[in-house]
Enzyme design. Structure first.
Site, PDB file in Angstrom:
ATOM      1  N   TYR A 178      84.071  15.484  23.363  1.00 49.77           N
ATOM      2  CA  TYR A 178      83.246  16.195  22.399  1.00 49.77           C
ATOM      3  C   TYR A 178      81.745  15.945  22.508  1.00 49.77           C
ATOM      4  O   TYR A 178      80.955  16.877  22.426  1.00 49.77           O
ATOM      5  CB  TYR A 178      83.717  15.838  20.977  1.00 49.77           C
ATOM      6  CG  TYR A 178      82.850  16.409  19.878  1.00 49.77           C
ATOM      7  CD1 TYR A 178      82.822  17.781  19.627  1.00 49.77           C
ATOM      8  CD2 TYR A 178      82.054  15.594  19.078  1.00 49.77           C
ATOM      9  CE1 TYR A 178      82.030  18.317  18.624  1.00 49.77           C
ATOM     10  CE2 TYR A 178      81.260  16.120  18.066  1.00 49.77           C
ATOM     11  CZ  TYR A 178      81.258  17.480  17.840  1.00 49.77           C
ATOM     12  OH  TYR A 178      80.474  18.011  16.859  1.00 49.77           O
ATOM     13  N   ASN A 220      70.581   3.803  22.191  1.00 48.66           N
ATOM     14  CA  ASN A 220      71.787   4.572  21.890  1.00 48.66           C
ATOM     15  C   ASN A 220      72.952   3.593  21.902  1.00 48.66           C
ATOM     16  O   ASN A 220      73.221   2.971  22.921  1.00 48.66           O
ATOM     17  CB  ASN A 220      72.005   5.673  22.937  1.00 48.66           C
ATOM     18  CG  ASN A 220      73.319   6.399  22.743  1.00 48.66           C
ATOM     19  OD1 ASN A 220      73.898   6.389  21.659  1.00 48.66           O
ATOM     20  ND2 ASN A 220      73.801   7.049  23.795  1.00 48.66           N
ATOM     21  N   GLY A 221      73.640   3.456  20.768  1.00 50.49           N
ATOM     22  CA  GLY A 221      74.769   2.545  20.701  1.00 50.49           C
ATOM     23  C   GLY A 221      74.802   1.795  19.395  1.00 50.49           C
ATOM     24  O   GLY A 221      74.169   2.184  18.416  1.00 50.49           O
ATOM     25  N   GLY A 240      71.758  13.956  17.942  1.00 51.81           N
ATOM     26  CA  GLY A 240      71.132  13.411  16.745  1.00 51.81           C
ATOM     27  C   GLY A 240      70.200  14.421  16.128  1.00 51.81           C
ATOM     28  O   GLY A 240      69.235  14.837  16.769  1.00 51.81           O
ATOM     29  N   CYS A 293      72.820   9.021  18.534  1.00 51.42           N
ATOM     30  CA  CYS A 293      71.490   9.222  19.092  1.00 51.42           C
ATOM     31  C   CYS A 293      71.518   9.579  20.567  1.00 51.42           C
ATOM     32  O   CYS A 293      72.535   9.470  21.242  1.00 51.42           O
ATOM     33  CB  CYS A 293      70.621   7.988  18.884  1.00 51.42           C
ATOM     34  SG  CYS A 293      71.394   6.457  19.354  1.00 51.42           S
TER      35      CYS A 293
END
Length: 486
Positions: free
Chosen positions: A258, A117-118, A42, A16
């Site tokens: 990436y 996020n995580g 996402g 996300c």
């Protein structure tokens, strides 16, 4: 039927991205633009929550930001000068609207919205405890655990209750939260997941990457520090809190390899420049005699440029990617499914035929993409196909907010490098070393004690406890950990 594109099921994926605006007219429209810039983080669902000084408004939908938030009626319904948004992938868990963020709840202190996020690595343990105490969950997301911890905390102020909740969770998080009083942004004490702060005029903005600030015309101020909690209140007053003590930061190294867009800045360093440096280090460590250096688009391009410049082998676009193919499409039967591979990538036959080539990609996960790409090069007449990977072998799963297959499905866990080479049918296969990766990031080497980054996917050195994973007696906990839907 709808299914994942053949090239999309063999990449590590961020789960996300988050974006928040405080104190800007038409905040939800700015958030929508910011989410466009974070779409790569996402692509299965998106949501925005806004606050107009009286009421909270939320719109959440499956699919891309475009198509869901490019309509005037949707943005008009999200009124107010404070808003936050979220783009997400699901992993092996449920893809459903109830898991789409921001999540919202009415607490005793008023409305509370959160975008995360995580991944919380003790979420299943906490969830079981909360359910036993009477909490009723509406989603399968680990993010909802944070809401319940805030709701059940015995501290008086919302800020203290929020800090109390975060002190109970393990793992990785970058959070943007909205209350009636303002906006809260924070990172976990190790800073595993990224979060930056910027300004657009007088308004304050938080985002997962600097590229989202660029897109909305905001100025980058700084990264939110690991373990820092920033509160923005009326008048865009900013207060910084550091309630978690001192920790040695371990930001995710794969952001450089990436996840982040090449035009983002992470930890003061250009992602594009780092990826070129990784490619150059790869050429130093793993040279080969060849006619052309060819990237696997698009993620392999910067590393391939670095490899070509260091080795002196010409860089060429030997694989052409179509940018008009979505992540899903209809595949009625095996024959069409096989042909569907070429919808997204196709060999530049006139360039490749009769040549010895070096293929550069960012990683190998299951190995199925590399197998298809190597075969595509051979079908196009390549004389030799040498594969070079701009990261070390991915041998371990991630439990910090990255969509990683189970370890048994990782090719580098099952096979040594020679076995991997045989699997993808390449003439040779090599990876950048872990020390080489650190050199490309400006370090001398990876420190044996307290390394500078979280590199657990390569080394198995997890920087936090993995409580749910360690509790092998509770199947439900392991199932929830495996979902890792944020």
């Amino acid at each position: 039927m709808l299914t994942t594109h053949p090239f999309d099921d063999d990449k590590l994926r961020e789960e996300c991205g988050v974006f928040g605006v405080h104190g800007a007219e038409g905040a939800s429209a700015i958030v929508a633009l910011g989410l466009h810039a974070l779409q790569h983080r996402g692509q299965e669902a998106a949501g925005i929550t806004s606050y107009d000084g009286k009421d909270f408004h939320t719109h959440r939908a499956m699919g891309h930001v475009a198509g869901n938030f490019d309509r005037d009626d949707v943005i008009r319904a999200l009124g107010g000068d404070v808003a936050c948004g979220h783009v997400r992938y699901s992993t092996t868990g449920e893809t459903a609207l109830r898991n789409v963020q921001p999540l919202y709840a009415d607490l005793s202190s008023g409305g509370f919205a959160i975008a995360h996020n995580g991944n919380i690595s003790n979420a299943a343990t906490l969830r079981r405890e909360l359910v036993r105490r009477g909490s009723i969950f509406q989603s399968t997301s680990d993010t909802e655990v944070i809401i319940h911890l805030v709701a059940t905390s015995n501290y008086r102020t919302l800020l203290d209750r929020f800090i109390d909740a975060l002190k109970r969770v393990e793992g990785a998080y970058s959070l943007i939260c909205m209350t009636r009083e303002g906006m809260i942004a924070c990172r976990d004490p190790l800073g595993i997941r990224p979060l930056v702060m910027g300004r657009l005029g007088e308004s304050v903005i938080f985002a997962s990457e600097t590229v989202a600030l660029d897109v909305v015309g905001a100025d980058f101020i700084r990264s939110v520090d690991p373990g820092e909690l920033i509160v923005v209140t009326s008048g865009n007053e900013i207060r910084s809190h550091r309630p978690f003590g001192d920790h040695h930061p371990r930001p995710c190294i794969f952001e450089h390899v990436y996840f982040s867009r090449p035009d983002s800045i992470v930890d003061g360093t250009s992602i594009y420049s780092v990826r070129k440096a990784i490619g150059a280090q790869l050429a130093i460590e793993n040279p080969v005699q060849a006619d052309l250096v060819i990237p696997v688009p698009d993620s392999g391009v910067p590393a391939a440029i670095g490899y070509a410049q260091q080795s002196g082998i010409p860089f060429e676009l030997g694989i052409i990617r179509s940018h008009y193919v979505g992540r899903t499409f209809i595949q009625p039967g095996d024959k069409v499914r096989h042909l569907g591979v070429k919808l997204k990538h196709n060999a530049n036959r006139a360039l490749i035929q009769g040549k010895s080539i070096v293929l550069i990609d960012d990683s190998i996960v299951r190995g199925t993409t590399s197998l298809k790409i190597v075969q595509m090069m051979r079908d196009a007449g390549a004389r030799e196909v040498h594969m070079r990977i701009a990261s070390p072998p991915t041998r371990h799963s991630c439990f910090y907010g990255v969509d990683t297959p189970e370890r048994e499905k990782l090719l580098a866990h099952k096979l040594d490098i020679e076995g991997m080479r045989n699997f993808i049918h390449a003439d040779s296969l090599d990876f950048v070393s872990i020390d080489g990766l650190y050199k490309a990031l400006g370090e001398q080497q990876r420190a044996d004690i307290r390394p500078q980054y979280c590199d657990a996917c390569f080394t198995g050195d997890y920087p936090t406890r993995l409580t749910d994973l360690d509790d092998h007696d509770t199947g439900d906990q392991l199932a929830l950990l495996a979902e890792r839907v944020v």
